[in-house]
Scaffold this active site. Sequence first.
Site, PDB file in Angstrom:
ATOM      1  N   ALA A   1      -0.021  -3.641 -13.207  1.00  0.00           N
ATOM      2  CA  ALA A   1      -0.762  -4.587 -14.382  1.00  0.00           C
ATOM      3  C   ALA A   1      -0.440  -4.149 -15.610  1.00  0.00           C
ATOM      4  O   ALA A   1      -0.303  -4.856 -16.608  1.00  0.00           O
ATOM      5  CB  ALA A   1      -2.057  -4.794 -13.720  1.00  0.00           C
TER       6      ALA A   1
ATOM      7  N   PHE B   1       0.924  -1.246   0.137  1.00  0.00           N
ATOM      8  CA  PHE B   1      -0.069  -0.276   0.060  1.00  0.00           C
ATOM      9  C   PHE B   1       0.772   1.180  -0.092  1.00  0.00           C
ATOM     10  O   PHE B   1       0.390   2.414   0.440  1.00  0.00           O
ATOM     11  CB  PHE B   1      -1.064   0.112   1.143  1.00  0.00           C
ATOM     12  CG  PHE B   1      -1.673  -1.405   1.278  1.00  0.00           C
ATOM     13  CD1 PHE B   1      -2.530  -1.722   0.454  1.00  0.00           C
ATOM     14  CD2 PHE B   1      -1.214  -2.292   2.385  1.00  0.00           C
ATOM     15  CE1 PHE B   1      -3.047  -3.132   0.671  1.00  0.00           C
ATOM     16  CE2 PHE B   1      -1.966  -3.402   2.462  1.00  0.00           C
ATOM     17  CZ  PHE B   1      -2.673  -3.835   1.751  1.00  0.00           C
TER      18      PHE B   1
ATOM     19  N   LYS C   1      -6.518   0.145 -17.641  1.00  0.00           N
ATOM     20  CA  LYS C   1      -5.853   1.212 -16.623  1.00  0.00           C
ATOM     21  C   LYS C   1      -6.029   0.662 -15.187  1.00  0.00           C
ATOM     22  O   LYS C   1      -6.500  -0.489 -15.143  1.00  0.00           O
ATOM     23  CB  LYS C   1      -7.164   2.293 -16.601  1.00  0.00           C
ATOM     24  CG  LYS C   1      -7.428   3.186 -18.223  1.00  0.00           C
ATOM     25  CD  LYS C   1      -8.054   4.303 -18.087  1.00  0.00           C
ATOM     26  CE  LYS C   1      -9.522   4.157 -17.986  1.00  0.00           C
ATOM     27  NZ  LYS C   1     -10.382   5.357 -18.181  1.00  0.00           N
ATOM     28  N   GLY C   2      -5.458   1.503 -14.541  1.00  0.00           N
ATOM     29  CA  GLY C   2      -5.288   1.000 -13.032  1.00  0.00           C
ATOM     30  C   GLY C   2      -6.383   0.805 -12.341  1.00  0.00           C
ATOM     31  O   GLY C   2      -7.558   1.699 -12.576  1.00  0.00           O
TER      32      GLY C   2
ATOM     33  N   GLU D   1      -5.995   1.925  -6.935  1.00  0.00           N
ATOM     34  CA  GLU D   1      -6.043   3.126  -6.398  1.00  0.00           C
ATOM     35  C   GLU D   1      -7.535   3.613  -6.494  1.00  0.00           C
ATOM     36  O   GLU D   1      -7.808   4.618  -5.740  1.00  0.00           O
ATOM     37  CB  GLU D   1      -4.807   4.078  -6.442  1.00  0.00           C
ATOM     38  CG  GLU D   1      -3.638   3.171  -5.889  1.00  0.00           C
ATOM     39  CD  GLU D   1      -2.251   4.187  -6.254  1.00  0.00           C
ATOM     40  OE1 GLU D   1      -1.439   4.232  -5.308  1.00  0.00           O
ATOM     41  OE2 GLU D   1      -2.267   4.390  -7.404  1.00  0.00           O
TER      42      GLU D   1
ATOM     43  N   ILE E   1     -10.653  -4.877 -18.103  1.00  0.00           N
ATOM     44  CA  ILE E   1     -10.278  -5.399 -16.827  1.00  0.00           C
ATOM     45  C   ILE E   1      -9.515  -6.685 -17.146  1.00  0.00           C
ATOM     46  O   ILE E   1     -10.178  -7.475 -18.068  1.00  0.00           O
ATOM     47  CB  ILE E   1     -11.812  -5.741 -16.158  1.00  0.00           C
ATOM     48  CG1 ILE E   1     -12.432  -4.347 -15.804  1.00  0.00           C
ATOM     49  CG2 ILE E   1     -11.367  -6.559 -14.997  1.00  0.00           C
ATOM     50  CD1 ILE E   1     -11.646  -3.463 -15.092  1.00  0.00           C
ATOM     51  N   LEU E   2      -8.408  -7.128 -16.641  1.00  0.00           N
ATOM     52  CA  LEU E   2      -7.696  -8.026 -17.220  1.00  0.00           C
ATOM     53  C   LEU E   2      -8.251  -9.318 -16.160  1.00  0.00           C
ATOM     54  O   LEU E   2      -7.831 -10.352 -16.854  1.00  0.00           O
ATOM     55  CB  LEU E   2      -6.118  -7.801 -16.843  1.00  0.00           C
ATOM     56  CG  LEU E   2      -5.730  -6.517 -17.500  1.00  0.00           C
ATOM     57  CD1 LEU E   2      -4.340  -5.854 -16.911  1.00  0.00           C
ATOM     58  CD2 LEU E   2      -5.458  -7.033 -18.968  1.00  0.00           C
ATOM     59  N   ASN E   3      -8.498  -9.297 -14.909  1.00  0.00           N
ATOM     60  CA  ASN E   3      -9.021 -10.214 -14.291  1.00  0.00           C
ATOM     61  C   ASN E   3     -10.224  -9.808 -13.477  1.00  0.00           C
ATOM     62  O   ASN E   3      -9.964  -9.073 -12.709  1.00  0.00           O
ATOM     63  CB  ASN E   3      -8.049 -11.099 -13.508  1.00  0.00           C
ATOM     64  CG  ASN E   3      -8.691 -12.138 -12.541  1.00  0.00           C
ATOM     65  OD1 ASN E   3      -9.648 -12.148 -12.102  1.00  0.00           O
ATOM     66  ND2 ASN E   3      -7.801 -13.380 -12.443  1.00  0.00           N
TER      67      ASN E   3
END
Lengths: 732, 171, 327
Positions: free
Chosen positions: A514, A244, A689-690, A693, A617-619
Amino acid sequence: MNQHLKMDRPQDDVIGTMAQGVIGTAAPRRDGPVKVTGQARYAAETGTGAEAVGVLVRATITKGRVTGMDSDAVRAMPGVLSVITDKRLLRNPAQGTANAAPVQDPGQVAYFGQPIALVVAETFEQARHAAQGLKVRYAAEEAVTDPFADTTEVERPEAKQTEQGDLDAAMTAAEFSVDSTYTTPAQNSAAMEPHASVAEWDGDRLTLHGSYQMVKYNRNELADSLGIDPANVRIRAPYVGGGFGSKLGIAPEAVAAAIAARDLGRAVRVVMSRPQVFEATMRRSGTRQRVRLAADADGRLTGIGHEARVSNLPDEAFSEPVTMATHFLYAGKNRKYAHEIARVHRTCAGSMRAPGEAVGMLALENAMDELAHAAGIDPVELRLRNIPDVHPENGKDYSSRRFADCLRDGAARFGWSARNPKPGQVRDGEWFIGMGVASAARGNILQESQARVILHADATATVETDMTDIGTGTYTILAQIAAEMLGLPLDSVSVRLGDTDFPPAAGSGGSWGAGSAGSAVFLACQKLRQSLADMLDTDPSELTLRDGTVTSSNTQQSLADLLSEDLTTIGHIEPGETSETMQHAGFGAHFAEVAVNAVTGESRVRRMLGVFSAGRILNEQTARSQCHGGMIFGIGAALTEDMVHDHRDGHIVNHNLAEYHIPVNLDIPQLDVVFLEERDAWANPLQSKGVGELGISGAGAAITNAIYNATGVRVRDYPATLDRVLPGLPDD
Amino acid sequence: MTLKTTLKINGKDRTLDADPRTSLLDALRNHLDLKGTKKGCDHGQCGACTVIVNGRRINACLTLACMHDGDEVTTIEGLGTPEQMSALQDAFVRHDGFQCGYCTAGQICSATAMLDEAKAGWPSHVSASLGDDVSLTDEEISERMSGNLCRCSAYPGIVNAIRDVARGGAR
Amino acid sequence: MRDFDYARAGSRSDATARAGAGAQIIAGGTNLLDLMKLEVMAPEAVVDITRLDLHEISVVEGGGLRIGALVTNSDLAAHDVVRRDYALLSRALLSGATGQLRNKATTGGNLLQRTRCFYFYDTAMPCNKRDPGSGCHARDGFNRILAVLGTSDHCIATHPSDMAVALMALGASVEIEDAAGDVRQMPLNDFYRLPGDTPHIETVLEQGDLITAVLLPKPVAGRQIYRKVRDRSSYAFALVSVAAVVRMEDGKIASAALAFGGLAPKPWRNAKVESALTGKVPSDDLFGQAADILLADAVGFGANDFKIPLARRTLRAVLRQATEATQ
Ligand SMILES: Cc1cc2nc3c(=O)[nH]c(=O)nc-3n(C[C@H](O)[C@H](O)[C@H](O)COP(=O)(O)OP(=O)(O)OC[C@H]3O[C@@H](n4cnc5c(N)ncnc54)[C@H](O)[C@@H]3O)c2cc1C
Ligand code: SF4
Ligand code: FES
Ligand code: FES
């Protein structure tokens, strides 16, 4: 054999055209079985048992100099091997991506609890007692510890005091306006695994098993701290028990373990105690924020002001970037920002999950709620009305943005229309019930990253990169990308992470892991596909790879038959012009229903929904879990987390997990997370995208806005503990 | 000075010759090579060190190994292996009941014993009545599992996994 | 943690003899080891009493319950008779700590657990309780969790137990065996001492004393309520707690026993509050008067000022619930 891509142009969706069908699925974590059975080895667990044990000693003054210590008495204690006060020991932990040594020399004390020595003994029990017994003499000096005192020295970096138009005039002319000041307390990442290092030397070569998020930087930070060549340092971090942000840069225990191991000629393990994690690793700075909003009669913003004061030690460059999202989230011609850094002698401030947005969005989104009330406009509608066409300050387009859809979709799913806009109207027995909304936004970043992919002759693949999995799902996501691209069952791909001997990746931070590391894997696989196509004398786009079978035009054969040897490639992604040409961010909306006890002021979240647009969304499952994590950090920030500094000496009073209240299971209802379908061609070749966070951004504000809706009590000082709600409640 | 202690750990007798100050947790991690049990705080404040002693879940950090001479200890290693996971271990993987995995051994040991407590009819703080009829609602599961902090905040998955097993869900 | 001699007591007399010679008794260890690790407490010898025969809960002749000192908080909370007749005690226990801790924590140890004052826990801070005469750093420091009643210039710590608050309302006594083998009993109310100028002395126990049991009188009729107010919904100490046993007769309060946690250096009971309620028809005014009496001498120290209105509100809510016509 490398494949390199600089993101200068938007990229077509390639992975979406593949045939394996694993990308995006909720594939269970690859590292699951070893983690749930206790087989995964975290940093402190890597030793053989023969290593010596070091315990750090804390300063018990706030500022000054160590003038001496009774090391001899401690050395004479049973089992004690050494008392180390080497000038190379760290005073402060390293900031994320520092890539060089942080502040050293523990003989100078800059904050209460700073490490000043390491005591090493044969066993943990001996080392702990000896460290507790070390008598230290100091020359103490006066120290400023209060970031908000009038006398405190405050820096105002010029680049961060910006203005556009005339906010004061806009405020005067506004039909509706808000001018409120909010405070957020210091916080601690409180990863469940305390910072730990086991150091081992082989001649001049150091191997450090550490609990770190970004090992390529950590290697350089460690080498620079020790004064040795980074080529002689290897860091291993295959499993990391949460970070974190607190494990972005090396912390004092790493350097201490390395020095001790060198001195003693044997492996040394140093694990921070929980209080040391609070005192001597990064804290999130407390903030004071003034937000001004000016709006016309329709609730359209004509001005936004966001002025913040944060704090840090005198010699630290980092300062919590509070106003980050405010720049691009809402329209408004007249804008003003101020950023002040109070120089105080408190534990070093650095990055904690979503530095900037995590606290800045609390204030901004509370202010939006205040404006909605002042203007009598529904808070969802108010936000919708203020979504700008382009970046309101630099005119850039957004790379992708389904912000409005997040708000609308969320409102519909949550049953927002049932909310009574008048506060204090809904009661369930002893509880006031309220609903709140807040927006979410978090800048999206691509970082240089490399990964090696080996396609073995037996039609299995291995991915190797120094990227870490700190709970983020990297093991699983990288396997999914490789499996999708190479047409292999997920089980045929193994992933090896967290070792500086592997190609350097972006590291886990800033939610870029990712997308960045994944793109490197993607590129390597693209090259491998090219090689396969070459073997078949065709074009990669003609190639269908699925379940270990290669199909091109009319021929079909097993991949294993086609391959006669291992093929190895390195994929290499670099950010390029797209970072500049577009405004990159993930967006979302949080909806919360909160119950506030009419007798005691205790607040409990009853249900919560987050709707996000975060590219591909990758997973599904790991992404959802990341959002849960962010939202729950938001619940903690809103209701319970408060790292208290004593007003006299700045020491952290509640430096343990009994009194620094991170949420417990019962604090958390089932949370709903929805991802809107989205692709971002400007972000990276995966079009993702991330998410790590994004989930925290605004989450806490949805809860405090719900408290207001429930009770009419506007808590502007976080967290909204019962003592802050109680005075506003009706006499019960 | 050291003390000899015999513990029956995961069905096997293990002998320890250690400083009396050694906590059960440090005995497992530093002396007996059972590193699956985690240390998050060393002060009973997080639950990462949860093990099952004589059928009851306890915090291994707040007890001395030498006080447990002759006791039966079950650690995460005794519940299953990657090849043969227990029902709860399997459910934690399926429901993503963890992220970093550091609190996970404690969560699973805790949940394993918690299910027995519920079966024995123990009430909890959130039980409406103090009767024997425990039904493991989500709220009951959450309260009973609140001694295990998870900073990654996998709580929704943890509850889903436990609910699944409590209701005899798919192995 | 300093090195210590460890001995396992073979008998009560062995335990009291060792304790009389200075050994610290260890039961569940969940408080003692916590403090020993930090060297807040640093005994040279420790006597382990966990194998003594003090694990029984038994109904005593003529009613009442005898709870062995080593009965764990879990077993006590789950005991059939306790659940049926002393629900308040079950409730208080279940609101405390966690499943894991309650499996270890013992009845005797719970009574004797020490304050959670931050400054007591940090050996770098002056604290009269830990280090007599060194001063009290909490008073002018961060005192949000500390006491508003029964404090002294020397110490403002609270007693953190939930169980003890329930026992106080239930009129429990403590059974103690001394080094000479003599057994005495005393009401819990007399067991704890206020800090005065000796905050390091918390109870009337003498060196060598062993708590052997807690005794509960015959169950009293009436509604039993334990209400705990805290920062998290679980796994947090009480900011304020109220234990109540209230019996109604003909629309009037026939008897009321009330005890409070989080407010004072000991589980707090004030007979004047109870007599002000007895024989009266319940009303918000009456409850307010009771709160006035309870809090007449309450003094906050800044961050803990909120406990005074919080205690008032919580007490009134508990009384309202306890006196409601139907449940
Ligand atoms: C993180 C955390 C949270 C907690 N939350 C709560 C809470 O919410 N509410 C609550 O009430 N409690 C709470 N507790 C405290 C817990 O209830 C106590 O630690 C426990 O009850 C102590 O019992 P023990 O048997 O472990 O005592 P020990 O640690 O063994 O002993 C405590 C003291 O009692 C003495 N002693 C023990 N038995 C005897 C005896 N028979 N005769 C004489 N002396 C004796 C010991 O010498 C020692 O001084 C919490 C504890 C922790 C660590
Ligand atoms: S309140 Fe009591 S325990 Fe706390 S510092 Fe003061 S003397 Fe010590
Ligand atoms: S390590 Fe034992 S409870 Fe945290
Ligand atoms: S999975 Fe990381 S702390 Fe629970």
